[in-house]
Design an enzyme around this catalytic site. Structure first.
Site, PDB file in Angstrom:
ATOM      1  N   ALA A  70       0.857  -1.193   0.000  1.00 38.70           N
ATOM      2  CA  ALA A  70       0.000   0.000   0.000  1.00 38.70           C
ATOM      3  C   ALA A  70       0.888   1.236   0.000  1.00 38.70           C
ATOM      4  O   ALA A  70       2.071   1.162   0.349  1.00 38.70           O
ATOM      5  CB  ALA A  70      -0.871  -0.017   1.245  1.00 38.70           C
ATOM      6  N   GLY A 108       0.586  -5.253   0.859  1.00 46.78           N
ATOM      7  CA  GLY A 108      -0.578  -5.377  -0.020  1.00 46.78           C
ATOM      8  C   GLY A 108      -0.224  -6.003  -1.362  1.00 46.78           C
ATOM      9  O   GLY A 108      -1.096  -6.580  -2.028  1.00 46.78           O
ATOM     10  N   GLU A 111      -0.329  -9.604  -0.646  1.00 46.54           N
ATOM     11  CA  GLU A 111      -1.728  -9.949  -0.349  1.00 46.54           C
ATOM     12  C   GLU A 111      -2.548 -10.071  -1.635  1.00 46.54           C
ATOM     13  O   GLU A 111      -3.394 -10.952  -1.765  1.00 46.54           O
ATOM     14  CB  GLU A 111      -2.332  -8.903   0.590  1.00 46.54           C
ATOM     15  CG  GLU A 111      -1.711  -8.992   1.981  1.00 46.54           C
ATOM     16  CD  GLU A 111      -2.202  -7.904   2.911  1.00 46.54           C
ATOM     17  OE1 GLU A 111      -2.015  -6.719   2.583  1.00 46.54           O
ATOM     18  OE2 GLU A 111      -2.785  -8.251   3.955  1.00 46.54           O
ATOM     19  N   GLU A 131       4.423  -5.288   7.236  1.00 41.00           N
ATOM     20  CA  GLU A 131       3.613  -4.233   7.867  1.00 41.00           C
ATOM     21  C   GLU A 131       3.998  -3.975   9.315  1.00 41.00           C
ATOM     22  O   GLU A 131       3.987  -2.834   9.786  1.00 41.00           O
ATOM     23  CB  GLU A 131       2.120  -4.605   7.797  1.00 41.00           C
ATOM     24  CG  GLU A 131       1.482  -4.434   6.426  1.00 41.00           C
ATOM     25  CD  GLU A 131       1.662  -5.612   5.489  1.00 41.00           C
ATOM     26  OE1 GLU A 131       2.522  -6.470   5.771  1.00 41.00           O
ATOM     27  OE2 GLU A 131       0.940  -5.680   4.484  1.00 41.00           O
TER      28      GLU A 131
HETATM   29  C1  3H9 Z   1       0.637  -2.363   3.313  1.00 40.88           C
HETATM   30  O1  3H9 Z   1       0.872  -2.864   2.250  1.00 40.88           O
HETATM   31  C2  3H9 Z   1      -0.674  -2.481   4.023  1.00 40.88           C
HETATM   32  C3  3H9 Z   1      -1.505  -3.597   3.488  1.00 40.88           C
HETATM   33  O2  3H9 Z   1      -1.357  -4.725   4.318  1.00 40.88           O
HETATM   34  C4  3H9 Z   1      -2.981  -3.351   3.440  1.00 40.88           C
HETATM   35  C5  3H9 Z   1      -3.557  -2.022   3.619  1.00 40.88           C
HETATM   36  C6  3H9 Z   1      -5.077  -1.971   3.672  1.00 40.88           C
HETATM   37  N1  3H9 Z   1       4.595   3.523  -0.162  1.00 40.88           N
HETATM   38  O3  3H9 Z   1      13.245   2.145  -0.253  1.00 40.88           O
HETATM   39  P1  3H9 Z   1      13.580   2.775  -1.556  1.00 40.88           P
HETATM   40  C7  3H9 Z   1       9.194   4.964  -1.930  1.00 40.88           C
HETATM   41  S1  3H9 Z   1       1.794  -1.413   4.095  1.00 40.88           S
HETATM   42  C8  3H9 Z   1       5.034   4.731  -0.531  1.00 40.88           C
HETATM   43  O4  3H9 Z   1      14.599   3.842  -1.561  1.00 40.88           O
HETATM   44  P2  3H9 Z   1      14.738   0.311  -2.456  1.00 40.88           P
HETATM   45  C9  3H9 Z   1      10.320   5.406  -1.020  1.00 40.88           C
HETATM   46  O5  3H9 Z   1       9.864   6.329  -0.073  1.00 40.88           O
HETATM   47  C10 3H9 Z   1       3.178  -1.414   3.021  1.00 40.88           C
HETATM   48  N2  3H9 Z   1       6.294   4.974  -0.956  1.00 40.88           N
HETATM   49  O6  3H9 Z   1      13.972   1.672  -2.661  1.00 40.88           O
HETATM   50  C11 3H9 Z   1      11.289   6.014  -2.021  1.00 40.88           C
HETATM   51  O7  3H9 Z   1      10.804   7.299  -2.355  1.00 40.88           O
HETATM   52  P3  3H9 Z   1      11.799   8.497  -2.677  1.00 40.88           P
HETATM   53  C12 3H9 Z   1       3.958  -2.654   3.102  1.00 40.88           C
HETATM   54  C13 3H9 Z   1       7.127   3.934  -1.003  1.00 40.88           C
HETATM   55  O8  3H9 Z   1      14.896  -0.255  -3.801  1.00 40.88           O
HETATM   56  C14 3H9 Z   1      11.122   5.114  -3.246  1.00 40.88           C
HETATM   57  O9  3H9 Z   1       9.841   4.498  -3.098  1.00 40.88           O
HETATM   58  N3  3H9 Z   1       5.157  -2.517   2.313  1.00 40.88           N
HETATM   59  C15 3H9 Z   1       6.732   2.644  -0.621  1.00 40.88           C
HETATM   60  O10 3H9 Z   1      15.921   0.498  -1.586  1.00 40.88           O
HETATM   61  C16 3H9 Z   1      12.172   4.038  -3.372  1.00 40.88           C
HETATM   62  O11 3H9 Z   1      12.218   3.310  -2.149  1.00 40.88           O
HETATM   63  C17 3H9 Z   1       6.305  -2.062   2.813  1.00 40.88           C
HETATM   64  O12 3H9 Z   1       6.426  -1.773   3.980  1.00 40.88           O
HETATM   65  C18 3H9 Z   1       5.405   2.459  -0.193  1.00 40.88           C
HETATM   66  N4  3H9 Z   1       4.947   1.249   0.170  1.00 40.88           N
HETATM   67  O13 3H9 Z   1      13.750  -0.620  -1.599  1.00 40.88           O
HETATM   68  C19 3H9 Z   1       7.468  -1.942   1.834  1.00 40.88           C
HETATM   69  N5  3H9 Z   1       7.789   1.815  -0.762  1.00 40.88           N
HETATM   70  O14 3H9 Z   1      12.581   8.057  -3.862  1.00 40.88           O
HETATM   71  C20 3H9 Z   1       8.116  -0.601   1.942  1.00 40.88           C
HETATM   72  C21 3H9 Z   1       8.804   2.561  -1.224  1.00 40.88           C
HETATM   73  O15 3H9 Z   1      10.915   9.657  -2.879  1.00 40.88           O
HETATM   74  N6  3H9 Z   1       9.175  -0.417   0.988  1.00 40.88           N
HETATM   75  N7  3H9 Z   1       8.399   3.843  -1.374  1.00 40.88           N
HETATM   76  O16 3H9 Z   1      12.663   8.632  -1.448  1.00 40.88           O
HETATM   77  C22 3H9 Z   1      10.397  -0.977   1.094  1.00 40.88           C
HETATM   78  O17 3H9 Z   1      10.667  -1.748   1.985  1.00 40.88           O
HETATM   79  C23 3H9 Z   1      11.425  -0.603   0.076  1.00 40.88           C
HETATM   80  O18 3H9 Z   1      11.049   0.623  -0.509  1.00 40.88           O
HETATM   81  C24 3H9 Z   1      11.626  -1.639  -1.058  1.00 40.88           C
HETATM   82  C25 3H9 Z   1      12.564  -1.044  -2.148  1.00 40.88           C
HETATM   83  C26 3H9 Z   1      12.269  -2.895  -0.445  1.00 40.88           C
HETATM   84  C27 3H9 Z   1      10.334  -1.979  -1.714  1.00 40.88           C
END
Ligand code: 3H9
Length: 709
Positions: A70, A108, A111, A131
């Site tokens: 999400a 998500g 999911e 999460e």
């Molecule tokens: C969820 O899914 C809830 C659900 O269960 C249901 C809900 C009803 N959202 O980390 P990076 C941005 S909760 C918004 O440098 P990498 C990040 O801020 C979510 N933005 O890249 C950055 O922006 P900027 C569960 C996001 O390659 C850019 O993308 N998921 C999100 O080192 C690049 O990110 C997580 O917790 C996001 N979800 O790593 C995963 N994700 O360039 C969270 C990233 O402006 N994400 N951004 O600074 C991560 O762990 C890492 O970003 C990932 C990539 C491993 C994916």
């Protein structure tokens, strides 16, 4: 489809290829599930369902990932309710839907994949439900579907840890049906879909129940899990709510489980811990950015590195390189020190193999990347060198003069110093533009914080290359201006001083430690001192006292060192230790030493409340952090938080030093500091910037450093 991406580009595309409907999410950078994406997926499924030419469907992501979850930025704000949930549309579809995963399928994202009928992945893909790491729980059915697919214990491990699971393991667990080469994922997914189009009934995870029987065989598993996380998860709700949801999956029908998941998700979304953890997530991404560095700066490729000095620090740094596949030369003029250093590295790896966290083959591969050499000439061709010799200016300058003489002109010259003046170190060379500080924390191969120190002559390329280098070896690079202690240690030093002074004034080590552990630190500061050895700070204090006649020493700590109480390594420090055991035991001898020194020095002793202990320690550092920002030595307050979270064990669910201070309020922090200034004198002089924020009612965590450039 699904609203606009950038310009006219749709967030979700739907094309029919060879009888298979391909749903492609295209929401850079990570295909987060923004509302437009969810709508686009729904529209596409409905289109595919309605089109008789479509026999099956594939859900995939454009760019570098499937779906990272999400949109975290949308949490805590009102969101439009979707007309229908994608999870329901996917698993309710009458034609098979295959999730084709590359990059990350997280939160998500996974999911949605679990709601598909089949999942395939490329070998480098990673899946997970992280999460809990942002203080919430999987709210898209993940807590109900994953246990039905892979079993309760395995699901609980994944959901409560939030870890990323590599494709191979995901296949073994049963999350992934097939691993495909990934040369052309779209074609491979179409081929897979065509194989399953005729199969009925469609496998729906929600209808699976065989794996839930685990709970009958081991009804105590949920309680056991709660117990096992009690220490790490103290003061937090999310990990326990995750367990409660999985417990519901074991005993309740799917829809009831979903309702429980939804209710507990809603309870967490705006909790203090979720807000703090979201802040930490974005702060850790922001810290990578140095605003004045041009984005298109051409950086030299660092293919080979060298580390000077084979002590504990140098060895740890060499391991940091090898751990990420970089060949590294470890240089030390003394063959004995070099041999000892290599032994230490070997032993550290061997310990990981013994513990099961590293495979023997991987250890061998890493060791082979570290080449011990005895002369500087042998490192002359390396792209970057990190000096990690003794923390004394003359020693550092001698090393840099030698490096200047031998290293190729394009080499980047970095000093691992935790406090010394980078400009003075650089002055030992004829190329100060190629010199910067790279401050690793101890142990260097484990700790994530990586301070990059800019000297007055450091070139943008040298600075940017160091920031990138840190990220390439798995660290969190953070900018620091050149000043005594830089940003991390400088902001921490007042904490250490207050810790020592409160003992003089009447607090006891065990009280201070308990307050900080209750606050959320993994161990208290006095226990940490015992672990690292009291003699380390003793030397620094003697050096500082010699340089500055007004320097306030710590006579009680000094007395412990002089009595041979150096910490765990001598079995006695602030605490006592039984042989072979690292559990600190309160020692009346220490109480007697404290009383004696206090008597000799005429210290007035009194009792402290726990709140006073906490505030004395942390407010002193908040004040210093404000001075650092005021002097333009850090780019943002949130960078300091990132350093505290990853370098000093500050509890992540409290956001960081400055975020936490905001929970009390800048005005109250300022007032307290101003009153301690009256009482204790100059060391508590409030920062002007803190006063300004207090008066304006602003937030400390949003303060930007007053960079002088
Ligand atoms: C969820 O899914 C809830 C659900 O269960 C249901 C809900 C009803 N959202 O980390 P990076 C941005 S909760 C918004 O440098 P990498 C990040 O801020 C979510 N933005 O890249 C950055 O922006 P900027 C569960 C996001 O390659 C850019 O993308 N998921 C999100 O080192 C690049 O990110 C997580 O917790 C996001 N979800 O790593 C995963 N994700 O360039 C969270 C990233 O402006 N994400 N951004 O600074 C991560 O762990 C890492 O970003 C990932 C990539 C491993 C994916």
């Amino acid at each position: 489809m699904g609203g606009d991406g950038q310009g006219d580009k749709p967030l979700v595309r739907f094309e029919v290829d060879d009888g298979i409907g391909i749903i492609t999410i295209d929401n850079p950078p990570v295909n987060a599930l923004a509302p437009g994406v969810r709508d686009g997926i729904l529209e596409a499924i409905e289109k595919g369902e309605a089109d008789p030419a479509v026999k099956g469907m594939v859900l995939m992501g454009a760019g570098r990932s499937f779906i990272a979850g999400a949109d975290i930025r949308a949490f805590g704000k009102p969101r439009p309710a979707p007309r229908r949930l994608t999870y329901e549309a996917l698993d309710g579809a009458n034609k098979p839907v295959v999730a084709a995963i590359h990059g990350y399928a997280l939160g998500g994202g996974l999911e949605n994949a679990l709601a598909c009928h089949y999942r395939i992945a490329v070998p480098s893909a990673k899946v997970g439900l992280p999460e809990v790491l942002i203080g919430i729980l999987p709210g898209g059915g993940g807590t109900q579907r994953l246990p039905r697919l892979i079993g309760l214990k395995a699901a609980m491990d994944m959901i409560v840890s939030g870890r990323h699971v590599p494709a191979e393991e995901a296949k073994e667990l049963g999350i992934i049906d097939a691993i495909v080469p990934g040369k052309d994922l779209r074609q491979e997914a179409i081929a897979f879909a065509k194989e399953v189009v005729g199969k009925r009934p469609l496998p729906r995870v929600r209808d699976m129940s065989a794996k839930l029987a685990e709970a009958k065989a081991d009804p105590g598993m949920f309680e056991a899990m709660r117990k096992s996380i009690a220490r790490k998860a103290r003061n937090q709700k999310a990990p326990y709510h995750c367990i409660a949801c999985i417990e519901a999956a074991a005993s309740k029908p799917f829809e009831e489980g979903i309702a429980i998941e939804r209710r507990l998700f809603a309870e967490l979304e705006n909790s203090d811990e979720a807000k703090a953890l979201r802040y930490a997530f974005f702060a850790e991404r922001e810290v990578a950015k140095v605003p004045w560095l041009p984005k298109d700066l051409a950086l030299p490729q660092i293919k080979t590195a060298a580390v000077v000095g084979a002590g504990t620090m140098g060895g740890g740094i060499a391991m940091s390189f090898a751990d990420f596949g970089f060949p590294v030369k470890l240089v030390d003029a003394s063959p004995e020190v070099l041999a000892k250093g290599m032994d230490r590295i070997r032993n550290t790896y061997a310990m990981s193999v013994k513990r099961g966290s590293l495979a023997q083959a991987e250890m061998d591969k890493r060791l082979a990347l570290i080449e011990p050499v005895e002369s500087y000439e042998e490192i002359a061709d390396c792209d970057a060198v990190i000096e990690a010799v003794f923390e004394r200016m003359p020693v550092k300058k001698e090393v840099f003069a030698k490096l200047d003489a031998v290293m190729k002109p394009a080499a980047l010259l970095y000093s691992n110093t935790s406090a010394l003046d980078i400009d003075e170190i650089a002055s030992a060379t004829k190329r100060p533009q190629s010199v910067a500080g790279t401050h690793f924390f101890v142990p260097a191969n484990v700790m994530k914080t990586f301070e990059v120190v800019e000297g007055s002559k450091t070139s943008p390329v040298t600075l940017a290359a160091a920031m990138k280098l840190g990220r390439d070896i798995g660290k969190i690079s953070a900018y620091a201006g050149n000043c005594d202690g830089f940003v991390a240690n400088r902001s921490r030093i007042p904490f250490n001083l207050e810790q020592g002074l409160m003992i003089e004034e009447g607090a006891l080590p065990e009280q201070v430690d308990k307050v900080m552990v209750d606050f959320g630190y993994p161990v208290g500061p006095f226990t940490v001192n015992d672990m690292s050895g009291l003699d380390i700070s003793y030397d620094t204090r003697k050096r500082r006292a010699a340089a500055d006649p007004t320097y306030r020493g710590l006579p009680i700590t000094d007395r412990l060192v002089e009595l041979g109480r150096l910490g765990q390594k001598t079995g006695k420090g602030w605490y006592r230790y039984e042989k072979g055991d690292r559990t600190p035991i309160v020692d009346p001898e220490v109480h007697a030493i404290i009383a004696q020194v206090a008597d000799e020095k005429g210290f007035q002793r009194r009792t402290f409340s726990d709140e006073e202990v906490l505030r004395r320690l942390l407010f002193s550092s908040v004040n210093e952090a404000c001075k650092i920002l005021e002097e333009g030595k850090a780019i943002r307050a949130s960078d300091i938080d990132v350093m505290w979270l990853n370098g000093f064990g500050f509890p992540r669910y409290r956001g960081g030093l400055m975020y936490w201070a905001d929970t009390i309020g800048a005005r109250e922090v300022y007032n307290q500091i101003a009153s301690w200034h009256q009482r204790y004198g100059a060391r508590w002089r409030p920062s002007d910037l803190l006063r300004e924020i207090a008066e304006s009612g602003g937030l400390l965590r949003q303060v930007e450093g007053r960079m002088r450039r």
